[in-house]
Design a protein around this motif. Structure first.
Motif, mmCIF file in Angstrom:
data_model
loop_
_atom_site.group_PDB
_atom_site.id
_atom_site.type_symbol
_atom_site.label_atom_id
_atom_site.label_comp_id
_atom_site.label_asym_id
_atom_site.label_seq_id
_atom_site.Cartn_x
_atom_site.Cartn_y
_atom_site.Cartn_z
ATOM 1 N N ILE A 162 4.813 -5.132 3.140
ATOM 2 C CA ILE A 162 4.116 -4.991 4.423
ATOM 3 C C ILE A 162 3.659 -3.551 4.631
ATOM 4 C CG2 ILE A 162 4.414 -5.062 6.921
ATOM 5 C CD1 ILE A 162 4.037 -7.763 5.689
ATOM 6 N N ALA A 163 4.536 -2.601 4.312
ATOM 7 C CA ALA A 163 4.183 -1.194 4.483
ATOM 8 C C ALA A 163 2.973 -0.825 3.619
ATOM 9 C CB ALA A 163 5.384 -0.310 4.117
ATOM 10 N N VAL A 164 2.959 -1.317 2.386
ATOM 11 C CA VAL A 164 1.840 -1.031 1.491
ATOM 12 C C VAL A 164 0.560 -1.687 2.008
ATOM 13 C CG1 VAL A 164 0.938 -1.386 -0.833
ATOM 14 C CG2 VAL A 164 3.324 -0.724 -0.517
ATOM 15 N N ILE A 165 0.679 -2.907 2.511
ATOM 16 C CA ILE A 165 -0.504 -3.619 3.007
ATOM 17 C C ILE A 165 -1.068 -2.966 4.253
ATOM 18 C CG2 ILE A 165 -1.194 -5.787 4.124
ATOM 19 C CD1 ILE A 165 0.432 -7.257 2.013
ATOM 20 N N VAL A 166 -0.210 -2.406 5.099
ATOM 21 C CA VAL A 166 -0.698 -1.673 6.269
ATOM 22 C C VAL A 166 -1.524 -0.462 5.830
ATOM 23 C CG1 VAL A 166 0.019 -0.242 8.228
ATOM 24 C CG2 VAL A 166 1.124 -2.445 7.818
ATOM 25 N N GLY A 167 -1.031 0.242 4.806
ATOM 26 C CA GLY A 167 -1.806 1.349 4.256
ATOM 27 C C GLY A 167 -3.122 0.879 3.669
#
Length: 287
Positions: A55-60
């Motif tokens: 999720i953190a990577v996808i937000v970026g």
């Protein structure tokens, strides 16, 4: 320069989405089958570090996509995200310590080459930022209705390729709608500033659409292998985004004899996308 930066940020978004997809797949395969398409699914995933990292990577990646859409057209940015599929398979192969076979490399080259050829020939351009309210209403009704039909068709199906493909198709529509709304929101930000951006309904629309598409993607990954969900997700998002860019924003692509290289590029991309998920990257290599 704007077009070059738009391409750069779109490619960074593709890398982020590919990394996030692999992390989410790692988490999704551990979910009990009885908890699919329920609040319990989210609860299970929230306890998985791999899913949270994804999720953190996808937000970026979403931030990079927003910058790309602010600098370039929807018809340019969204097709570039097709490169996400070969990147996903490469990252999955590295995670499982299984080298990507020659067919995987060849299909990846087909996707990259076909995409470059099609975009160079099409040279997307034009478009406007003012969209009538009636057209927004029609767009929302058609896209959310199509998503609902895919979900209703998927729910009675047992776990397997068809269920995964239907959830993948619903997720593709959701991501395409998210991109359309994100384009409008970033244009508001550039024109009127942060306050107008945070009070625009398009901002809340793309946040809700992205969350919904992410939930549907999690169900696609839980339902079956990448071979089933990824082609529907990858090709579906690109094609629907192109259509929405032309219908909603009036973007244009070159026609005439340019249609020949565009068609060749589209065939190469489709061929490569259909081959890539068949490459086994999820079975760890025996040591």
């Amino acid at each position: 320069m704007s077009a070059a930066l738009s391409v750069l940020f779109a490619l960074l978004a593709a890398v982020g989405n590919a990394s996030g997809t692999v992390l989410q797949r790692i988490a999704a395969v551990t979910v009990p089958h009885g908890d699919a398409f329920s609040v319990r699914l989210v609860g299970h995933l929230l306890r998985r570090p791999a899913w949270l990292a994804g999720i953190a990577v996808i937000v970026g990646a979403a931030a990079c996509q927003a910058l790309a859409l602010n600098l370039g057209s929807l018809s340019l940015v969204q097709p570039l995200l097709v490169i996400e599929l070969p990147l996903t398979l490469l990252i999955a192969a590295a995670h499982s310590r299984r080298p990507l076979p020659a067919a995987g490399w060849a299909a990846s080259a087909m996707v990259a080459g076909g995409l470059g050829l099609a975009l160079a020939a099409a040279k997307p351009s034009g478009g406007h930022s003012q969209v009538p309210g009636g057209l927004w209403a029609l767009t929302l009704v058609c896209t959310t209705g199509a998503m609902a039909l895919c979900v209703l068709a998927a729910l009675p199906r047992p776990r397997g390729r068809l269920r995964a493909a239907l959830f993948g198709s619903a997720s593709a529509i959701g991501y395409a709608l998210t991109a359309v709304l994100m384009t409008a929101a970033t244009d508001i930000f550039a024109r009127d500033g942060g306050t107008a951006f945070l009070t625009a309904w398009q901002f809340y629309g793309f946040v809700a659409g992205g969350a919904c598409a992410l939930f549907l993607l999690a169900n696609a990954m839980e339902s079956g292998p990448l071979i089933a969900s990824q082609p529907a997700l990858t090709l579906g998002e690109a094609l629907i985004s192109l259509a929405l860019g032309m219908l909603v924003y009036g973007e244009r692509a070159r026609t005439g004899w340019w249609l020949i290289p565009e068609a060749v590029g589209a065939v190469l991309v489709t061929w490569g996308v259909l081959i890539l998920p068949r490459v086994d990257t999820e079975t760890p290599r025996k040591l």
